[in-house]
Design a protein around this motif. Structure first.
Motif, PDB file in Angstrom:
ATOM      1  N   GLY A  11       0.797  -1.217   0.000  1.00 44.77           N
ATOM      2  CA  GLY A  11       0.000   0.000   0.000  1.00 44.77           C
ATOM      3  C   GLY A  11       0.833   1.272   0.000  1.00 44.77           C
ATOM      4  N   CYS A  12       0.128   2.374   0.034  1.00 46.66           N
ATOM      5  CA  CYS A  12       0.806   3.669   0.120  1.00 46.66           C
ATOM      6  C   CYS A  12      -0.020   4.611   0.992  1.00 46.66           C
ATOM      7  N   VAL A  13       0.619   5.706   1.344  1.00 49.51           N
ATOM      8  CA  VAL A  13      -0.019   6.745   2.148  1.00 49.51           C
ATOM      9  C   VAL A  13       0.083   8.043   1.368  1.00 49.51           C
ATOM     10  N   VAL A  14      -1.029   8.769   1.256  1.00 55.53           N
ATOM     11  CA  VAL A  14      -1.046  10.045   0.557  1.00 55.53           C
ATOM     12  C   VAL A  14      -1.486  11.124   1.536  1.00 55.53           C
ATOM     13  N   ALA A  47       5.445   5.398  -0.385  1.00 56.34           N
ATOM     14  CA  ALA A  47       5.330   3.950  -0.487  1.00 56.34           C
ATOM     15  C   ALA A  47       5.766   3.391   0.857  1.00 56.34           C
ATOM     16  N   ALA A  48       4.845   2.784   1.571  1.00 60.40           N
ATOM     17  CA  ALA A  48       5.137   2.294   2.922  1.00 60.40           C
ATOM     18  C   ALA A  48       4.986   0.782   2.954  1.00 60.40           C
ATOM     19  N   GLN A  49       6.042   0.100   3.345  1.00 59.89           N
ATOM     20  CA  GLN A  49       5.996  -1.341   3.460  1.00 59.89           C
ATOM     21  C   GLN A  49       5.983  -1.714   4.942  1.00 59.89           C
ATOM     22  N   GLY A  50       4.849  -2.205   5.385  1.00 56.50           N
ATOM     23  CA  GLY A  50       4.703  -2.612   6.775  1.00 56.50           C
ATOM     24  C   GLY A  50       4.606  -1.431   7.707  1.00 56.50           C
ATOM     25  N   GLY A  51       4.062  -1.664   8.868  1.00 55.20           N
ATOM     26  CA  GLY A  51       3.967  -0.623   9.874  1.00 55.20           C
ATOM     27  C   GLY A  51       2.537  -0.354  10.292  1.00 55.20           C
ATOM     28  N   PHE A  52       2.355   0.809  10.901  1.00 49.21           N
ATOM     29  CA  PHE A  52       1.070   1.125  11.513  1.00 49.21           C
ATOM     30  C   PHE A  52       0.662   2.573  11.273  1.00 49.21           C
ATOM     31  N   LEU A  53      -0.636   2.802  11.372  1.00 51.33           N
ATOM     32  CA  LEU A  53      -1.246   4.128  11.305  1.00 51.33           C
ATOM     33  C   LEU A  53      -1.885   4.370  12.664  1.00 51.33           C
ATOM     34  N   ASN A  54      -1.505   5.472  13.319  1.00 51.07           N
ATOM     35  CA  ASN A  54      -2.054   5.806  14.634  1.00 51.07           C
ATOM     36  C   ASN A  54      -2.701   7.182  14.553  1.00 51.07           C
ATOM     37  N   VAL A  55      -4.002   7.233  14.774  1.00 53.18           N
ATOM     38  CA  VAL A  55      -4.764   8.477  14.706  1.00 53.18           C
ATOM     39  C   VAL A  55      -5.277   8.809  16.096  1.00 53.18           C
ATOM     40  N   THR A  56      -4.989  10.042  16.547  1.00 53.22           N
ATOM     41  CA  THR A  56      -5.579  10.539  17.795  1.00 53.22           C
ATOM     42  C   THR A  56      -6.526  11.668  17.410  1.00 53.22           C
ATOM     43  N   GLY A  57      -7.098  12.337  18.349  1.00 54.79           N
ATOM     44  CA  GLY A  57      -7.998  13.447  18.035  1.00 54.79           C
ATOM     45  C   GLY A  57      -7.289  14.639  17.420  1.00 54.79           C
ATOM     46  N   THR A  58      -5.971  14.732  17.563  1.00 54.35           N
ATOM     47  CA  THR A  58      -5.249  15.920  17.092  1.00 54.35           C
ATOM     48  C   THR A  58      -4.128  15.648  16.104  1.00 54.35           C
ATOM     49  N   ASP A  59      -3.666  14.385  16.012  1.00 49.38           N
ATOM     50  CA  ASP A  59      -2.563  14.127  15.091  1.00 49.38           C
ATOM     51  C   ASP A  59      -2.604  12.703  14.550  1.00 49.38           C
ATOM     52  N   LEU A 118       5.248  -6.964  -3.582  1.00 50.43           N
ATOM     53  CA  LEU A 118       4.514  -6.000  -2.763  1.00 50.43           C
ATOM     54  C   LEU A 118       5.245  -4.658  -2.681  1.00 50.43           C
ATOM     55  N   GLN A 119       6.570  -4.687  -2.610  1.00 54.45           N
ATOM     56  CA  GLN A 119       7.336  -3.445  -2.561  1.00 54.45           C
ATOM     57  C   GLN A 119       7.179  -2.678  -3.872  1.00 54.45           C
ATOM     58  N   ALA A 120       7.288  -3.357  -4.999  1.00 53.45           N
ATOM     59  CA  ALA A 120       7.126  -2.693  -6.294  1.00 53.45           C
ATOM     60  C   ALA A 120       5.710  -2.136  -6.441  1.00 53.45           C
ATOM     61  N   ARG A 121       4.711  -2.912  -6.028  1.00 52.46           N
ATOM     62  CA  ARG A 121       3.323  -2.445  -6.123  1.00 52.46           C
ATOM     63  C   ARG A 121       3.106  -1.204  -5.257  1.00 52.46           C
ATOM     64  N   SER A 122       3.685  -1.198  -4.069  1.00 61.57           N
ATOM     65  CA  SER A 122       3.579  -0.051  -3.175  1.00 61.57           C
ATOM     66  C   SER A 122       4.196   1.192  -3.814  1.00 61.57           C
ATOM     67  N   ARG A 123       5.355   1.035  -4.392  1.00 63.13           N
ATOM     68  CA  ARG A 123       6.041   2.171  -5.015  1.00 63.13           C
ATOM     69  C   ARG A 123       5.299   2.697  -6.233  1.00 63.13           C
TER      70      ARG A 123
END
Length: 125
Positions: free
Chosen positions: A51-54, A66-78, A112-117
């Motif tokens: 996947g990717c993050v925009v 292009a992000a391979q692995g990891g996490f998304l952390n959403v709080t009320g402000t950031d 997966l890395q190529a697809r992400s990029r």
């Protein structure tokens, strides 16, 4: 306008890719694609393989990662994107990644890395 923005940090173990204000963030997670606006409810999700993050920055320009692995952390402000590895779209050679995608077996790390990029580059093209 200030109340419509939120703080975003996109980091990988070896670098800070972006730190600043945004009006919108889109990410592919293992639960599906999510869109984040200011004051979004708290959320913690795993980034999807390939996947990717925009990030739509406060000035309206878009930054794709292009992000391979990891996490998304959403709080009320950031929002924090904590990627195992990541690369900015403007640093990616699209032709080379398309060739890598065709050469790789579907589902492998190289695929997966190529697809992400490729997704990251296409997100800002």
């Amino acid at each position: 306008m200030a109340d419509k923005t939120f703080r975003v940090d996109v980091v990988s173990p070896d670098q800070m890719l972006y730190s600043g204000d945004a009006t919108f963030l889109r990410a592919q997670t293992t639960d599906g694609e999510v869109g984040i606006l200011a004051s979004h409810a708290p959320l913690f999700s795993e980034l999807a393989p390939g996947g990717c993050v925009v990030v739509t920055m406060a000035d309206g320009t878009k930054l794709a990662v292009a992000a391979q692995g990891g996490f998304l952390n959403v709080t009320g402000t950031d929002v924090k994107v904590l990627a195992e590895s990541a690369q900015l779209a403007d640093e990616i050679d699209l032709a080379a990644e398309r060739a890598a995608l065709e050469a790789a077996e579907e589902g492998t790390a190289a695929y997966l890395q190529a697809r992400s990029r490729i997704r990251a580059v296409e997100a800002v093209s």
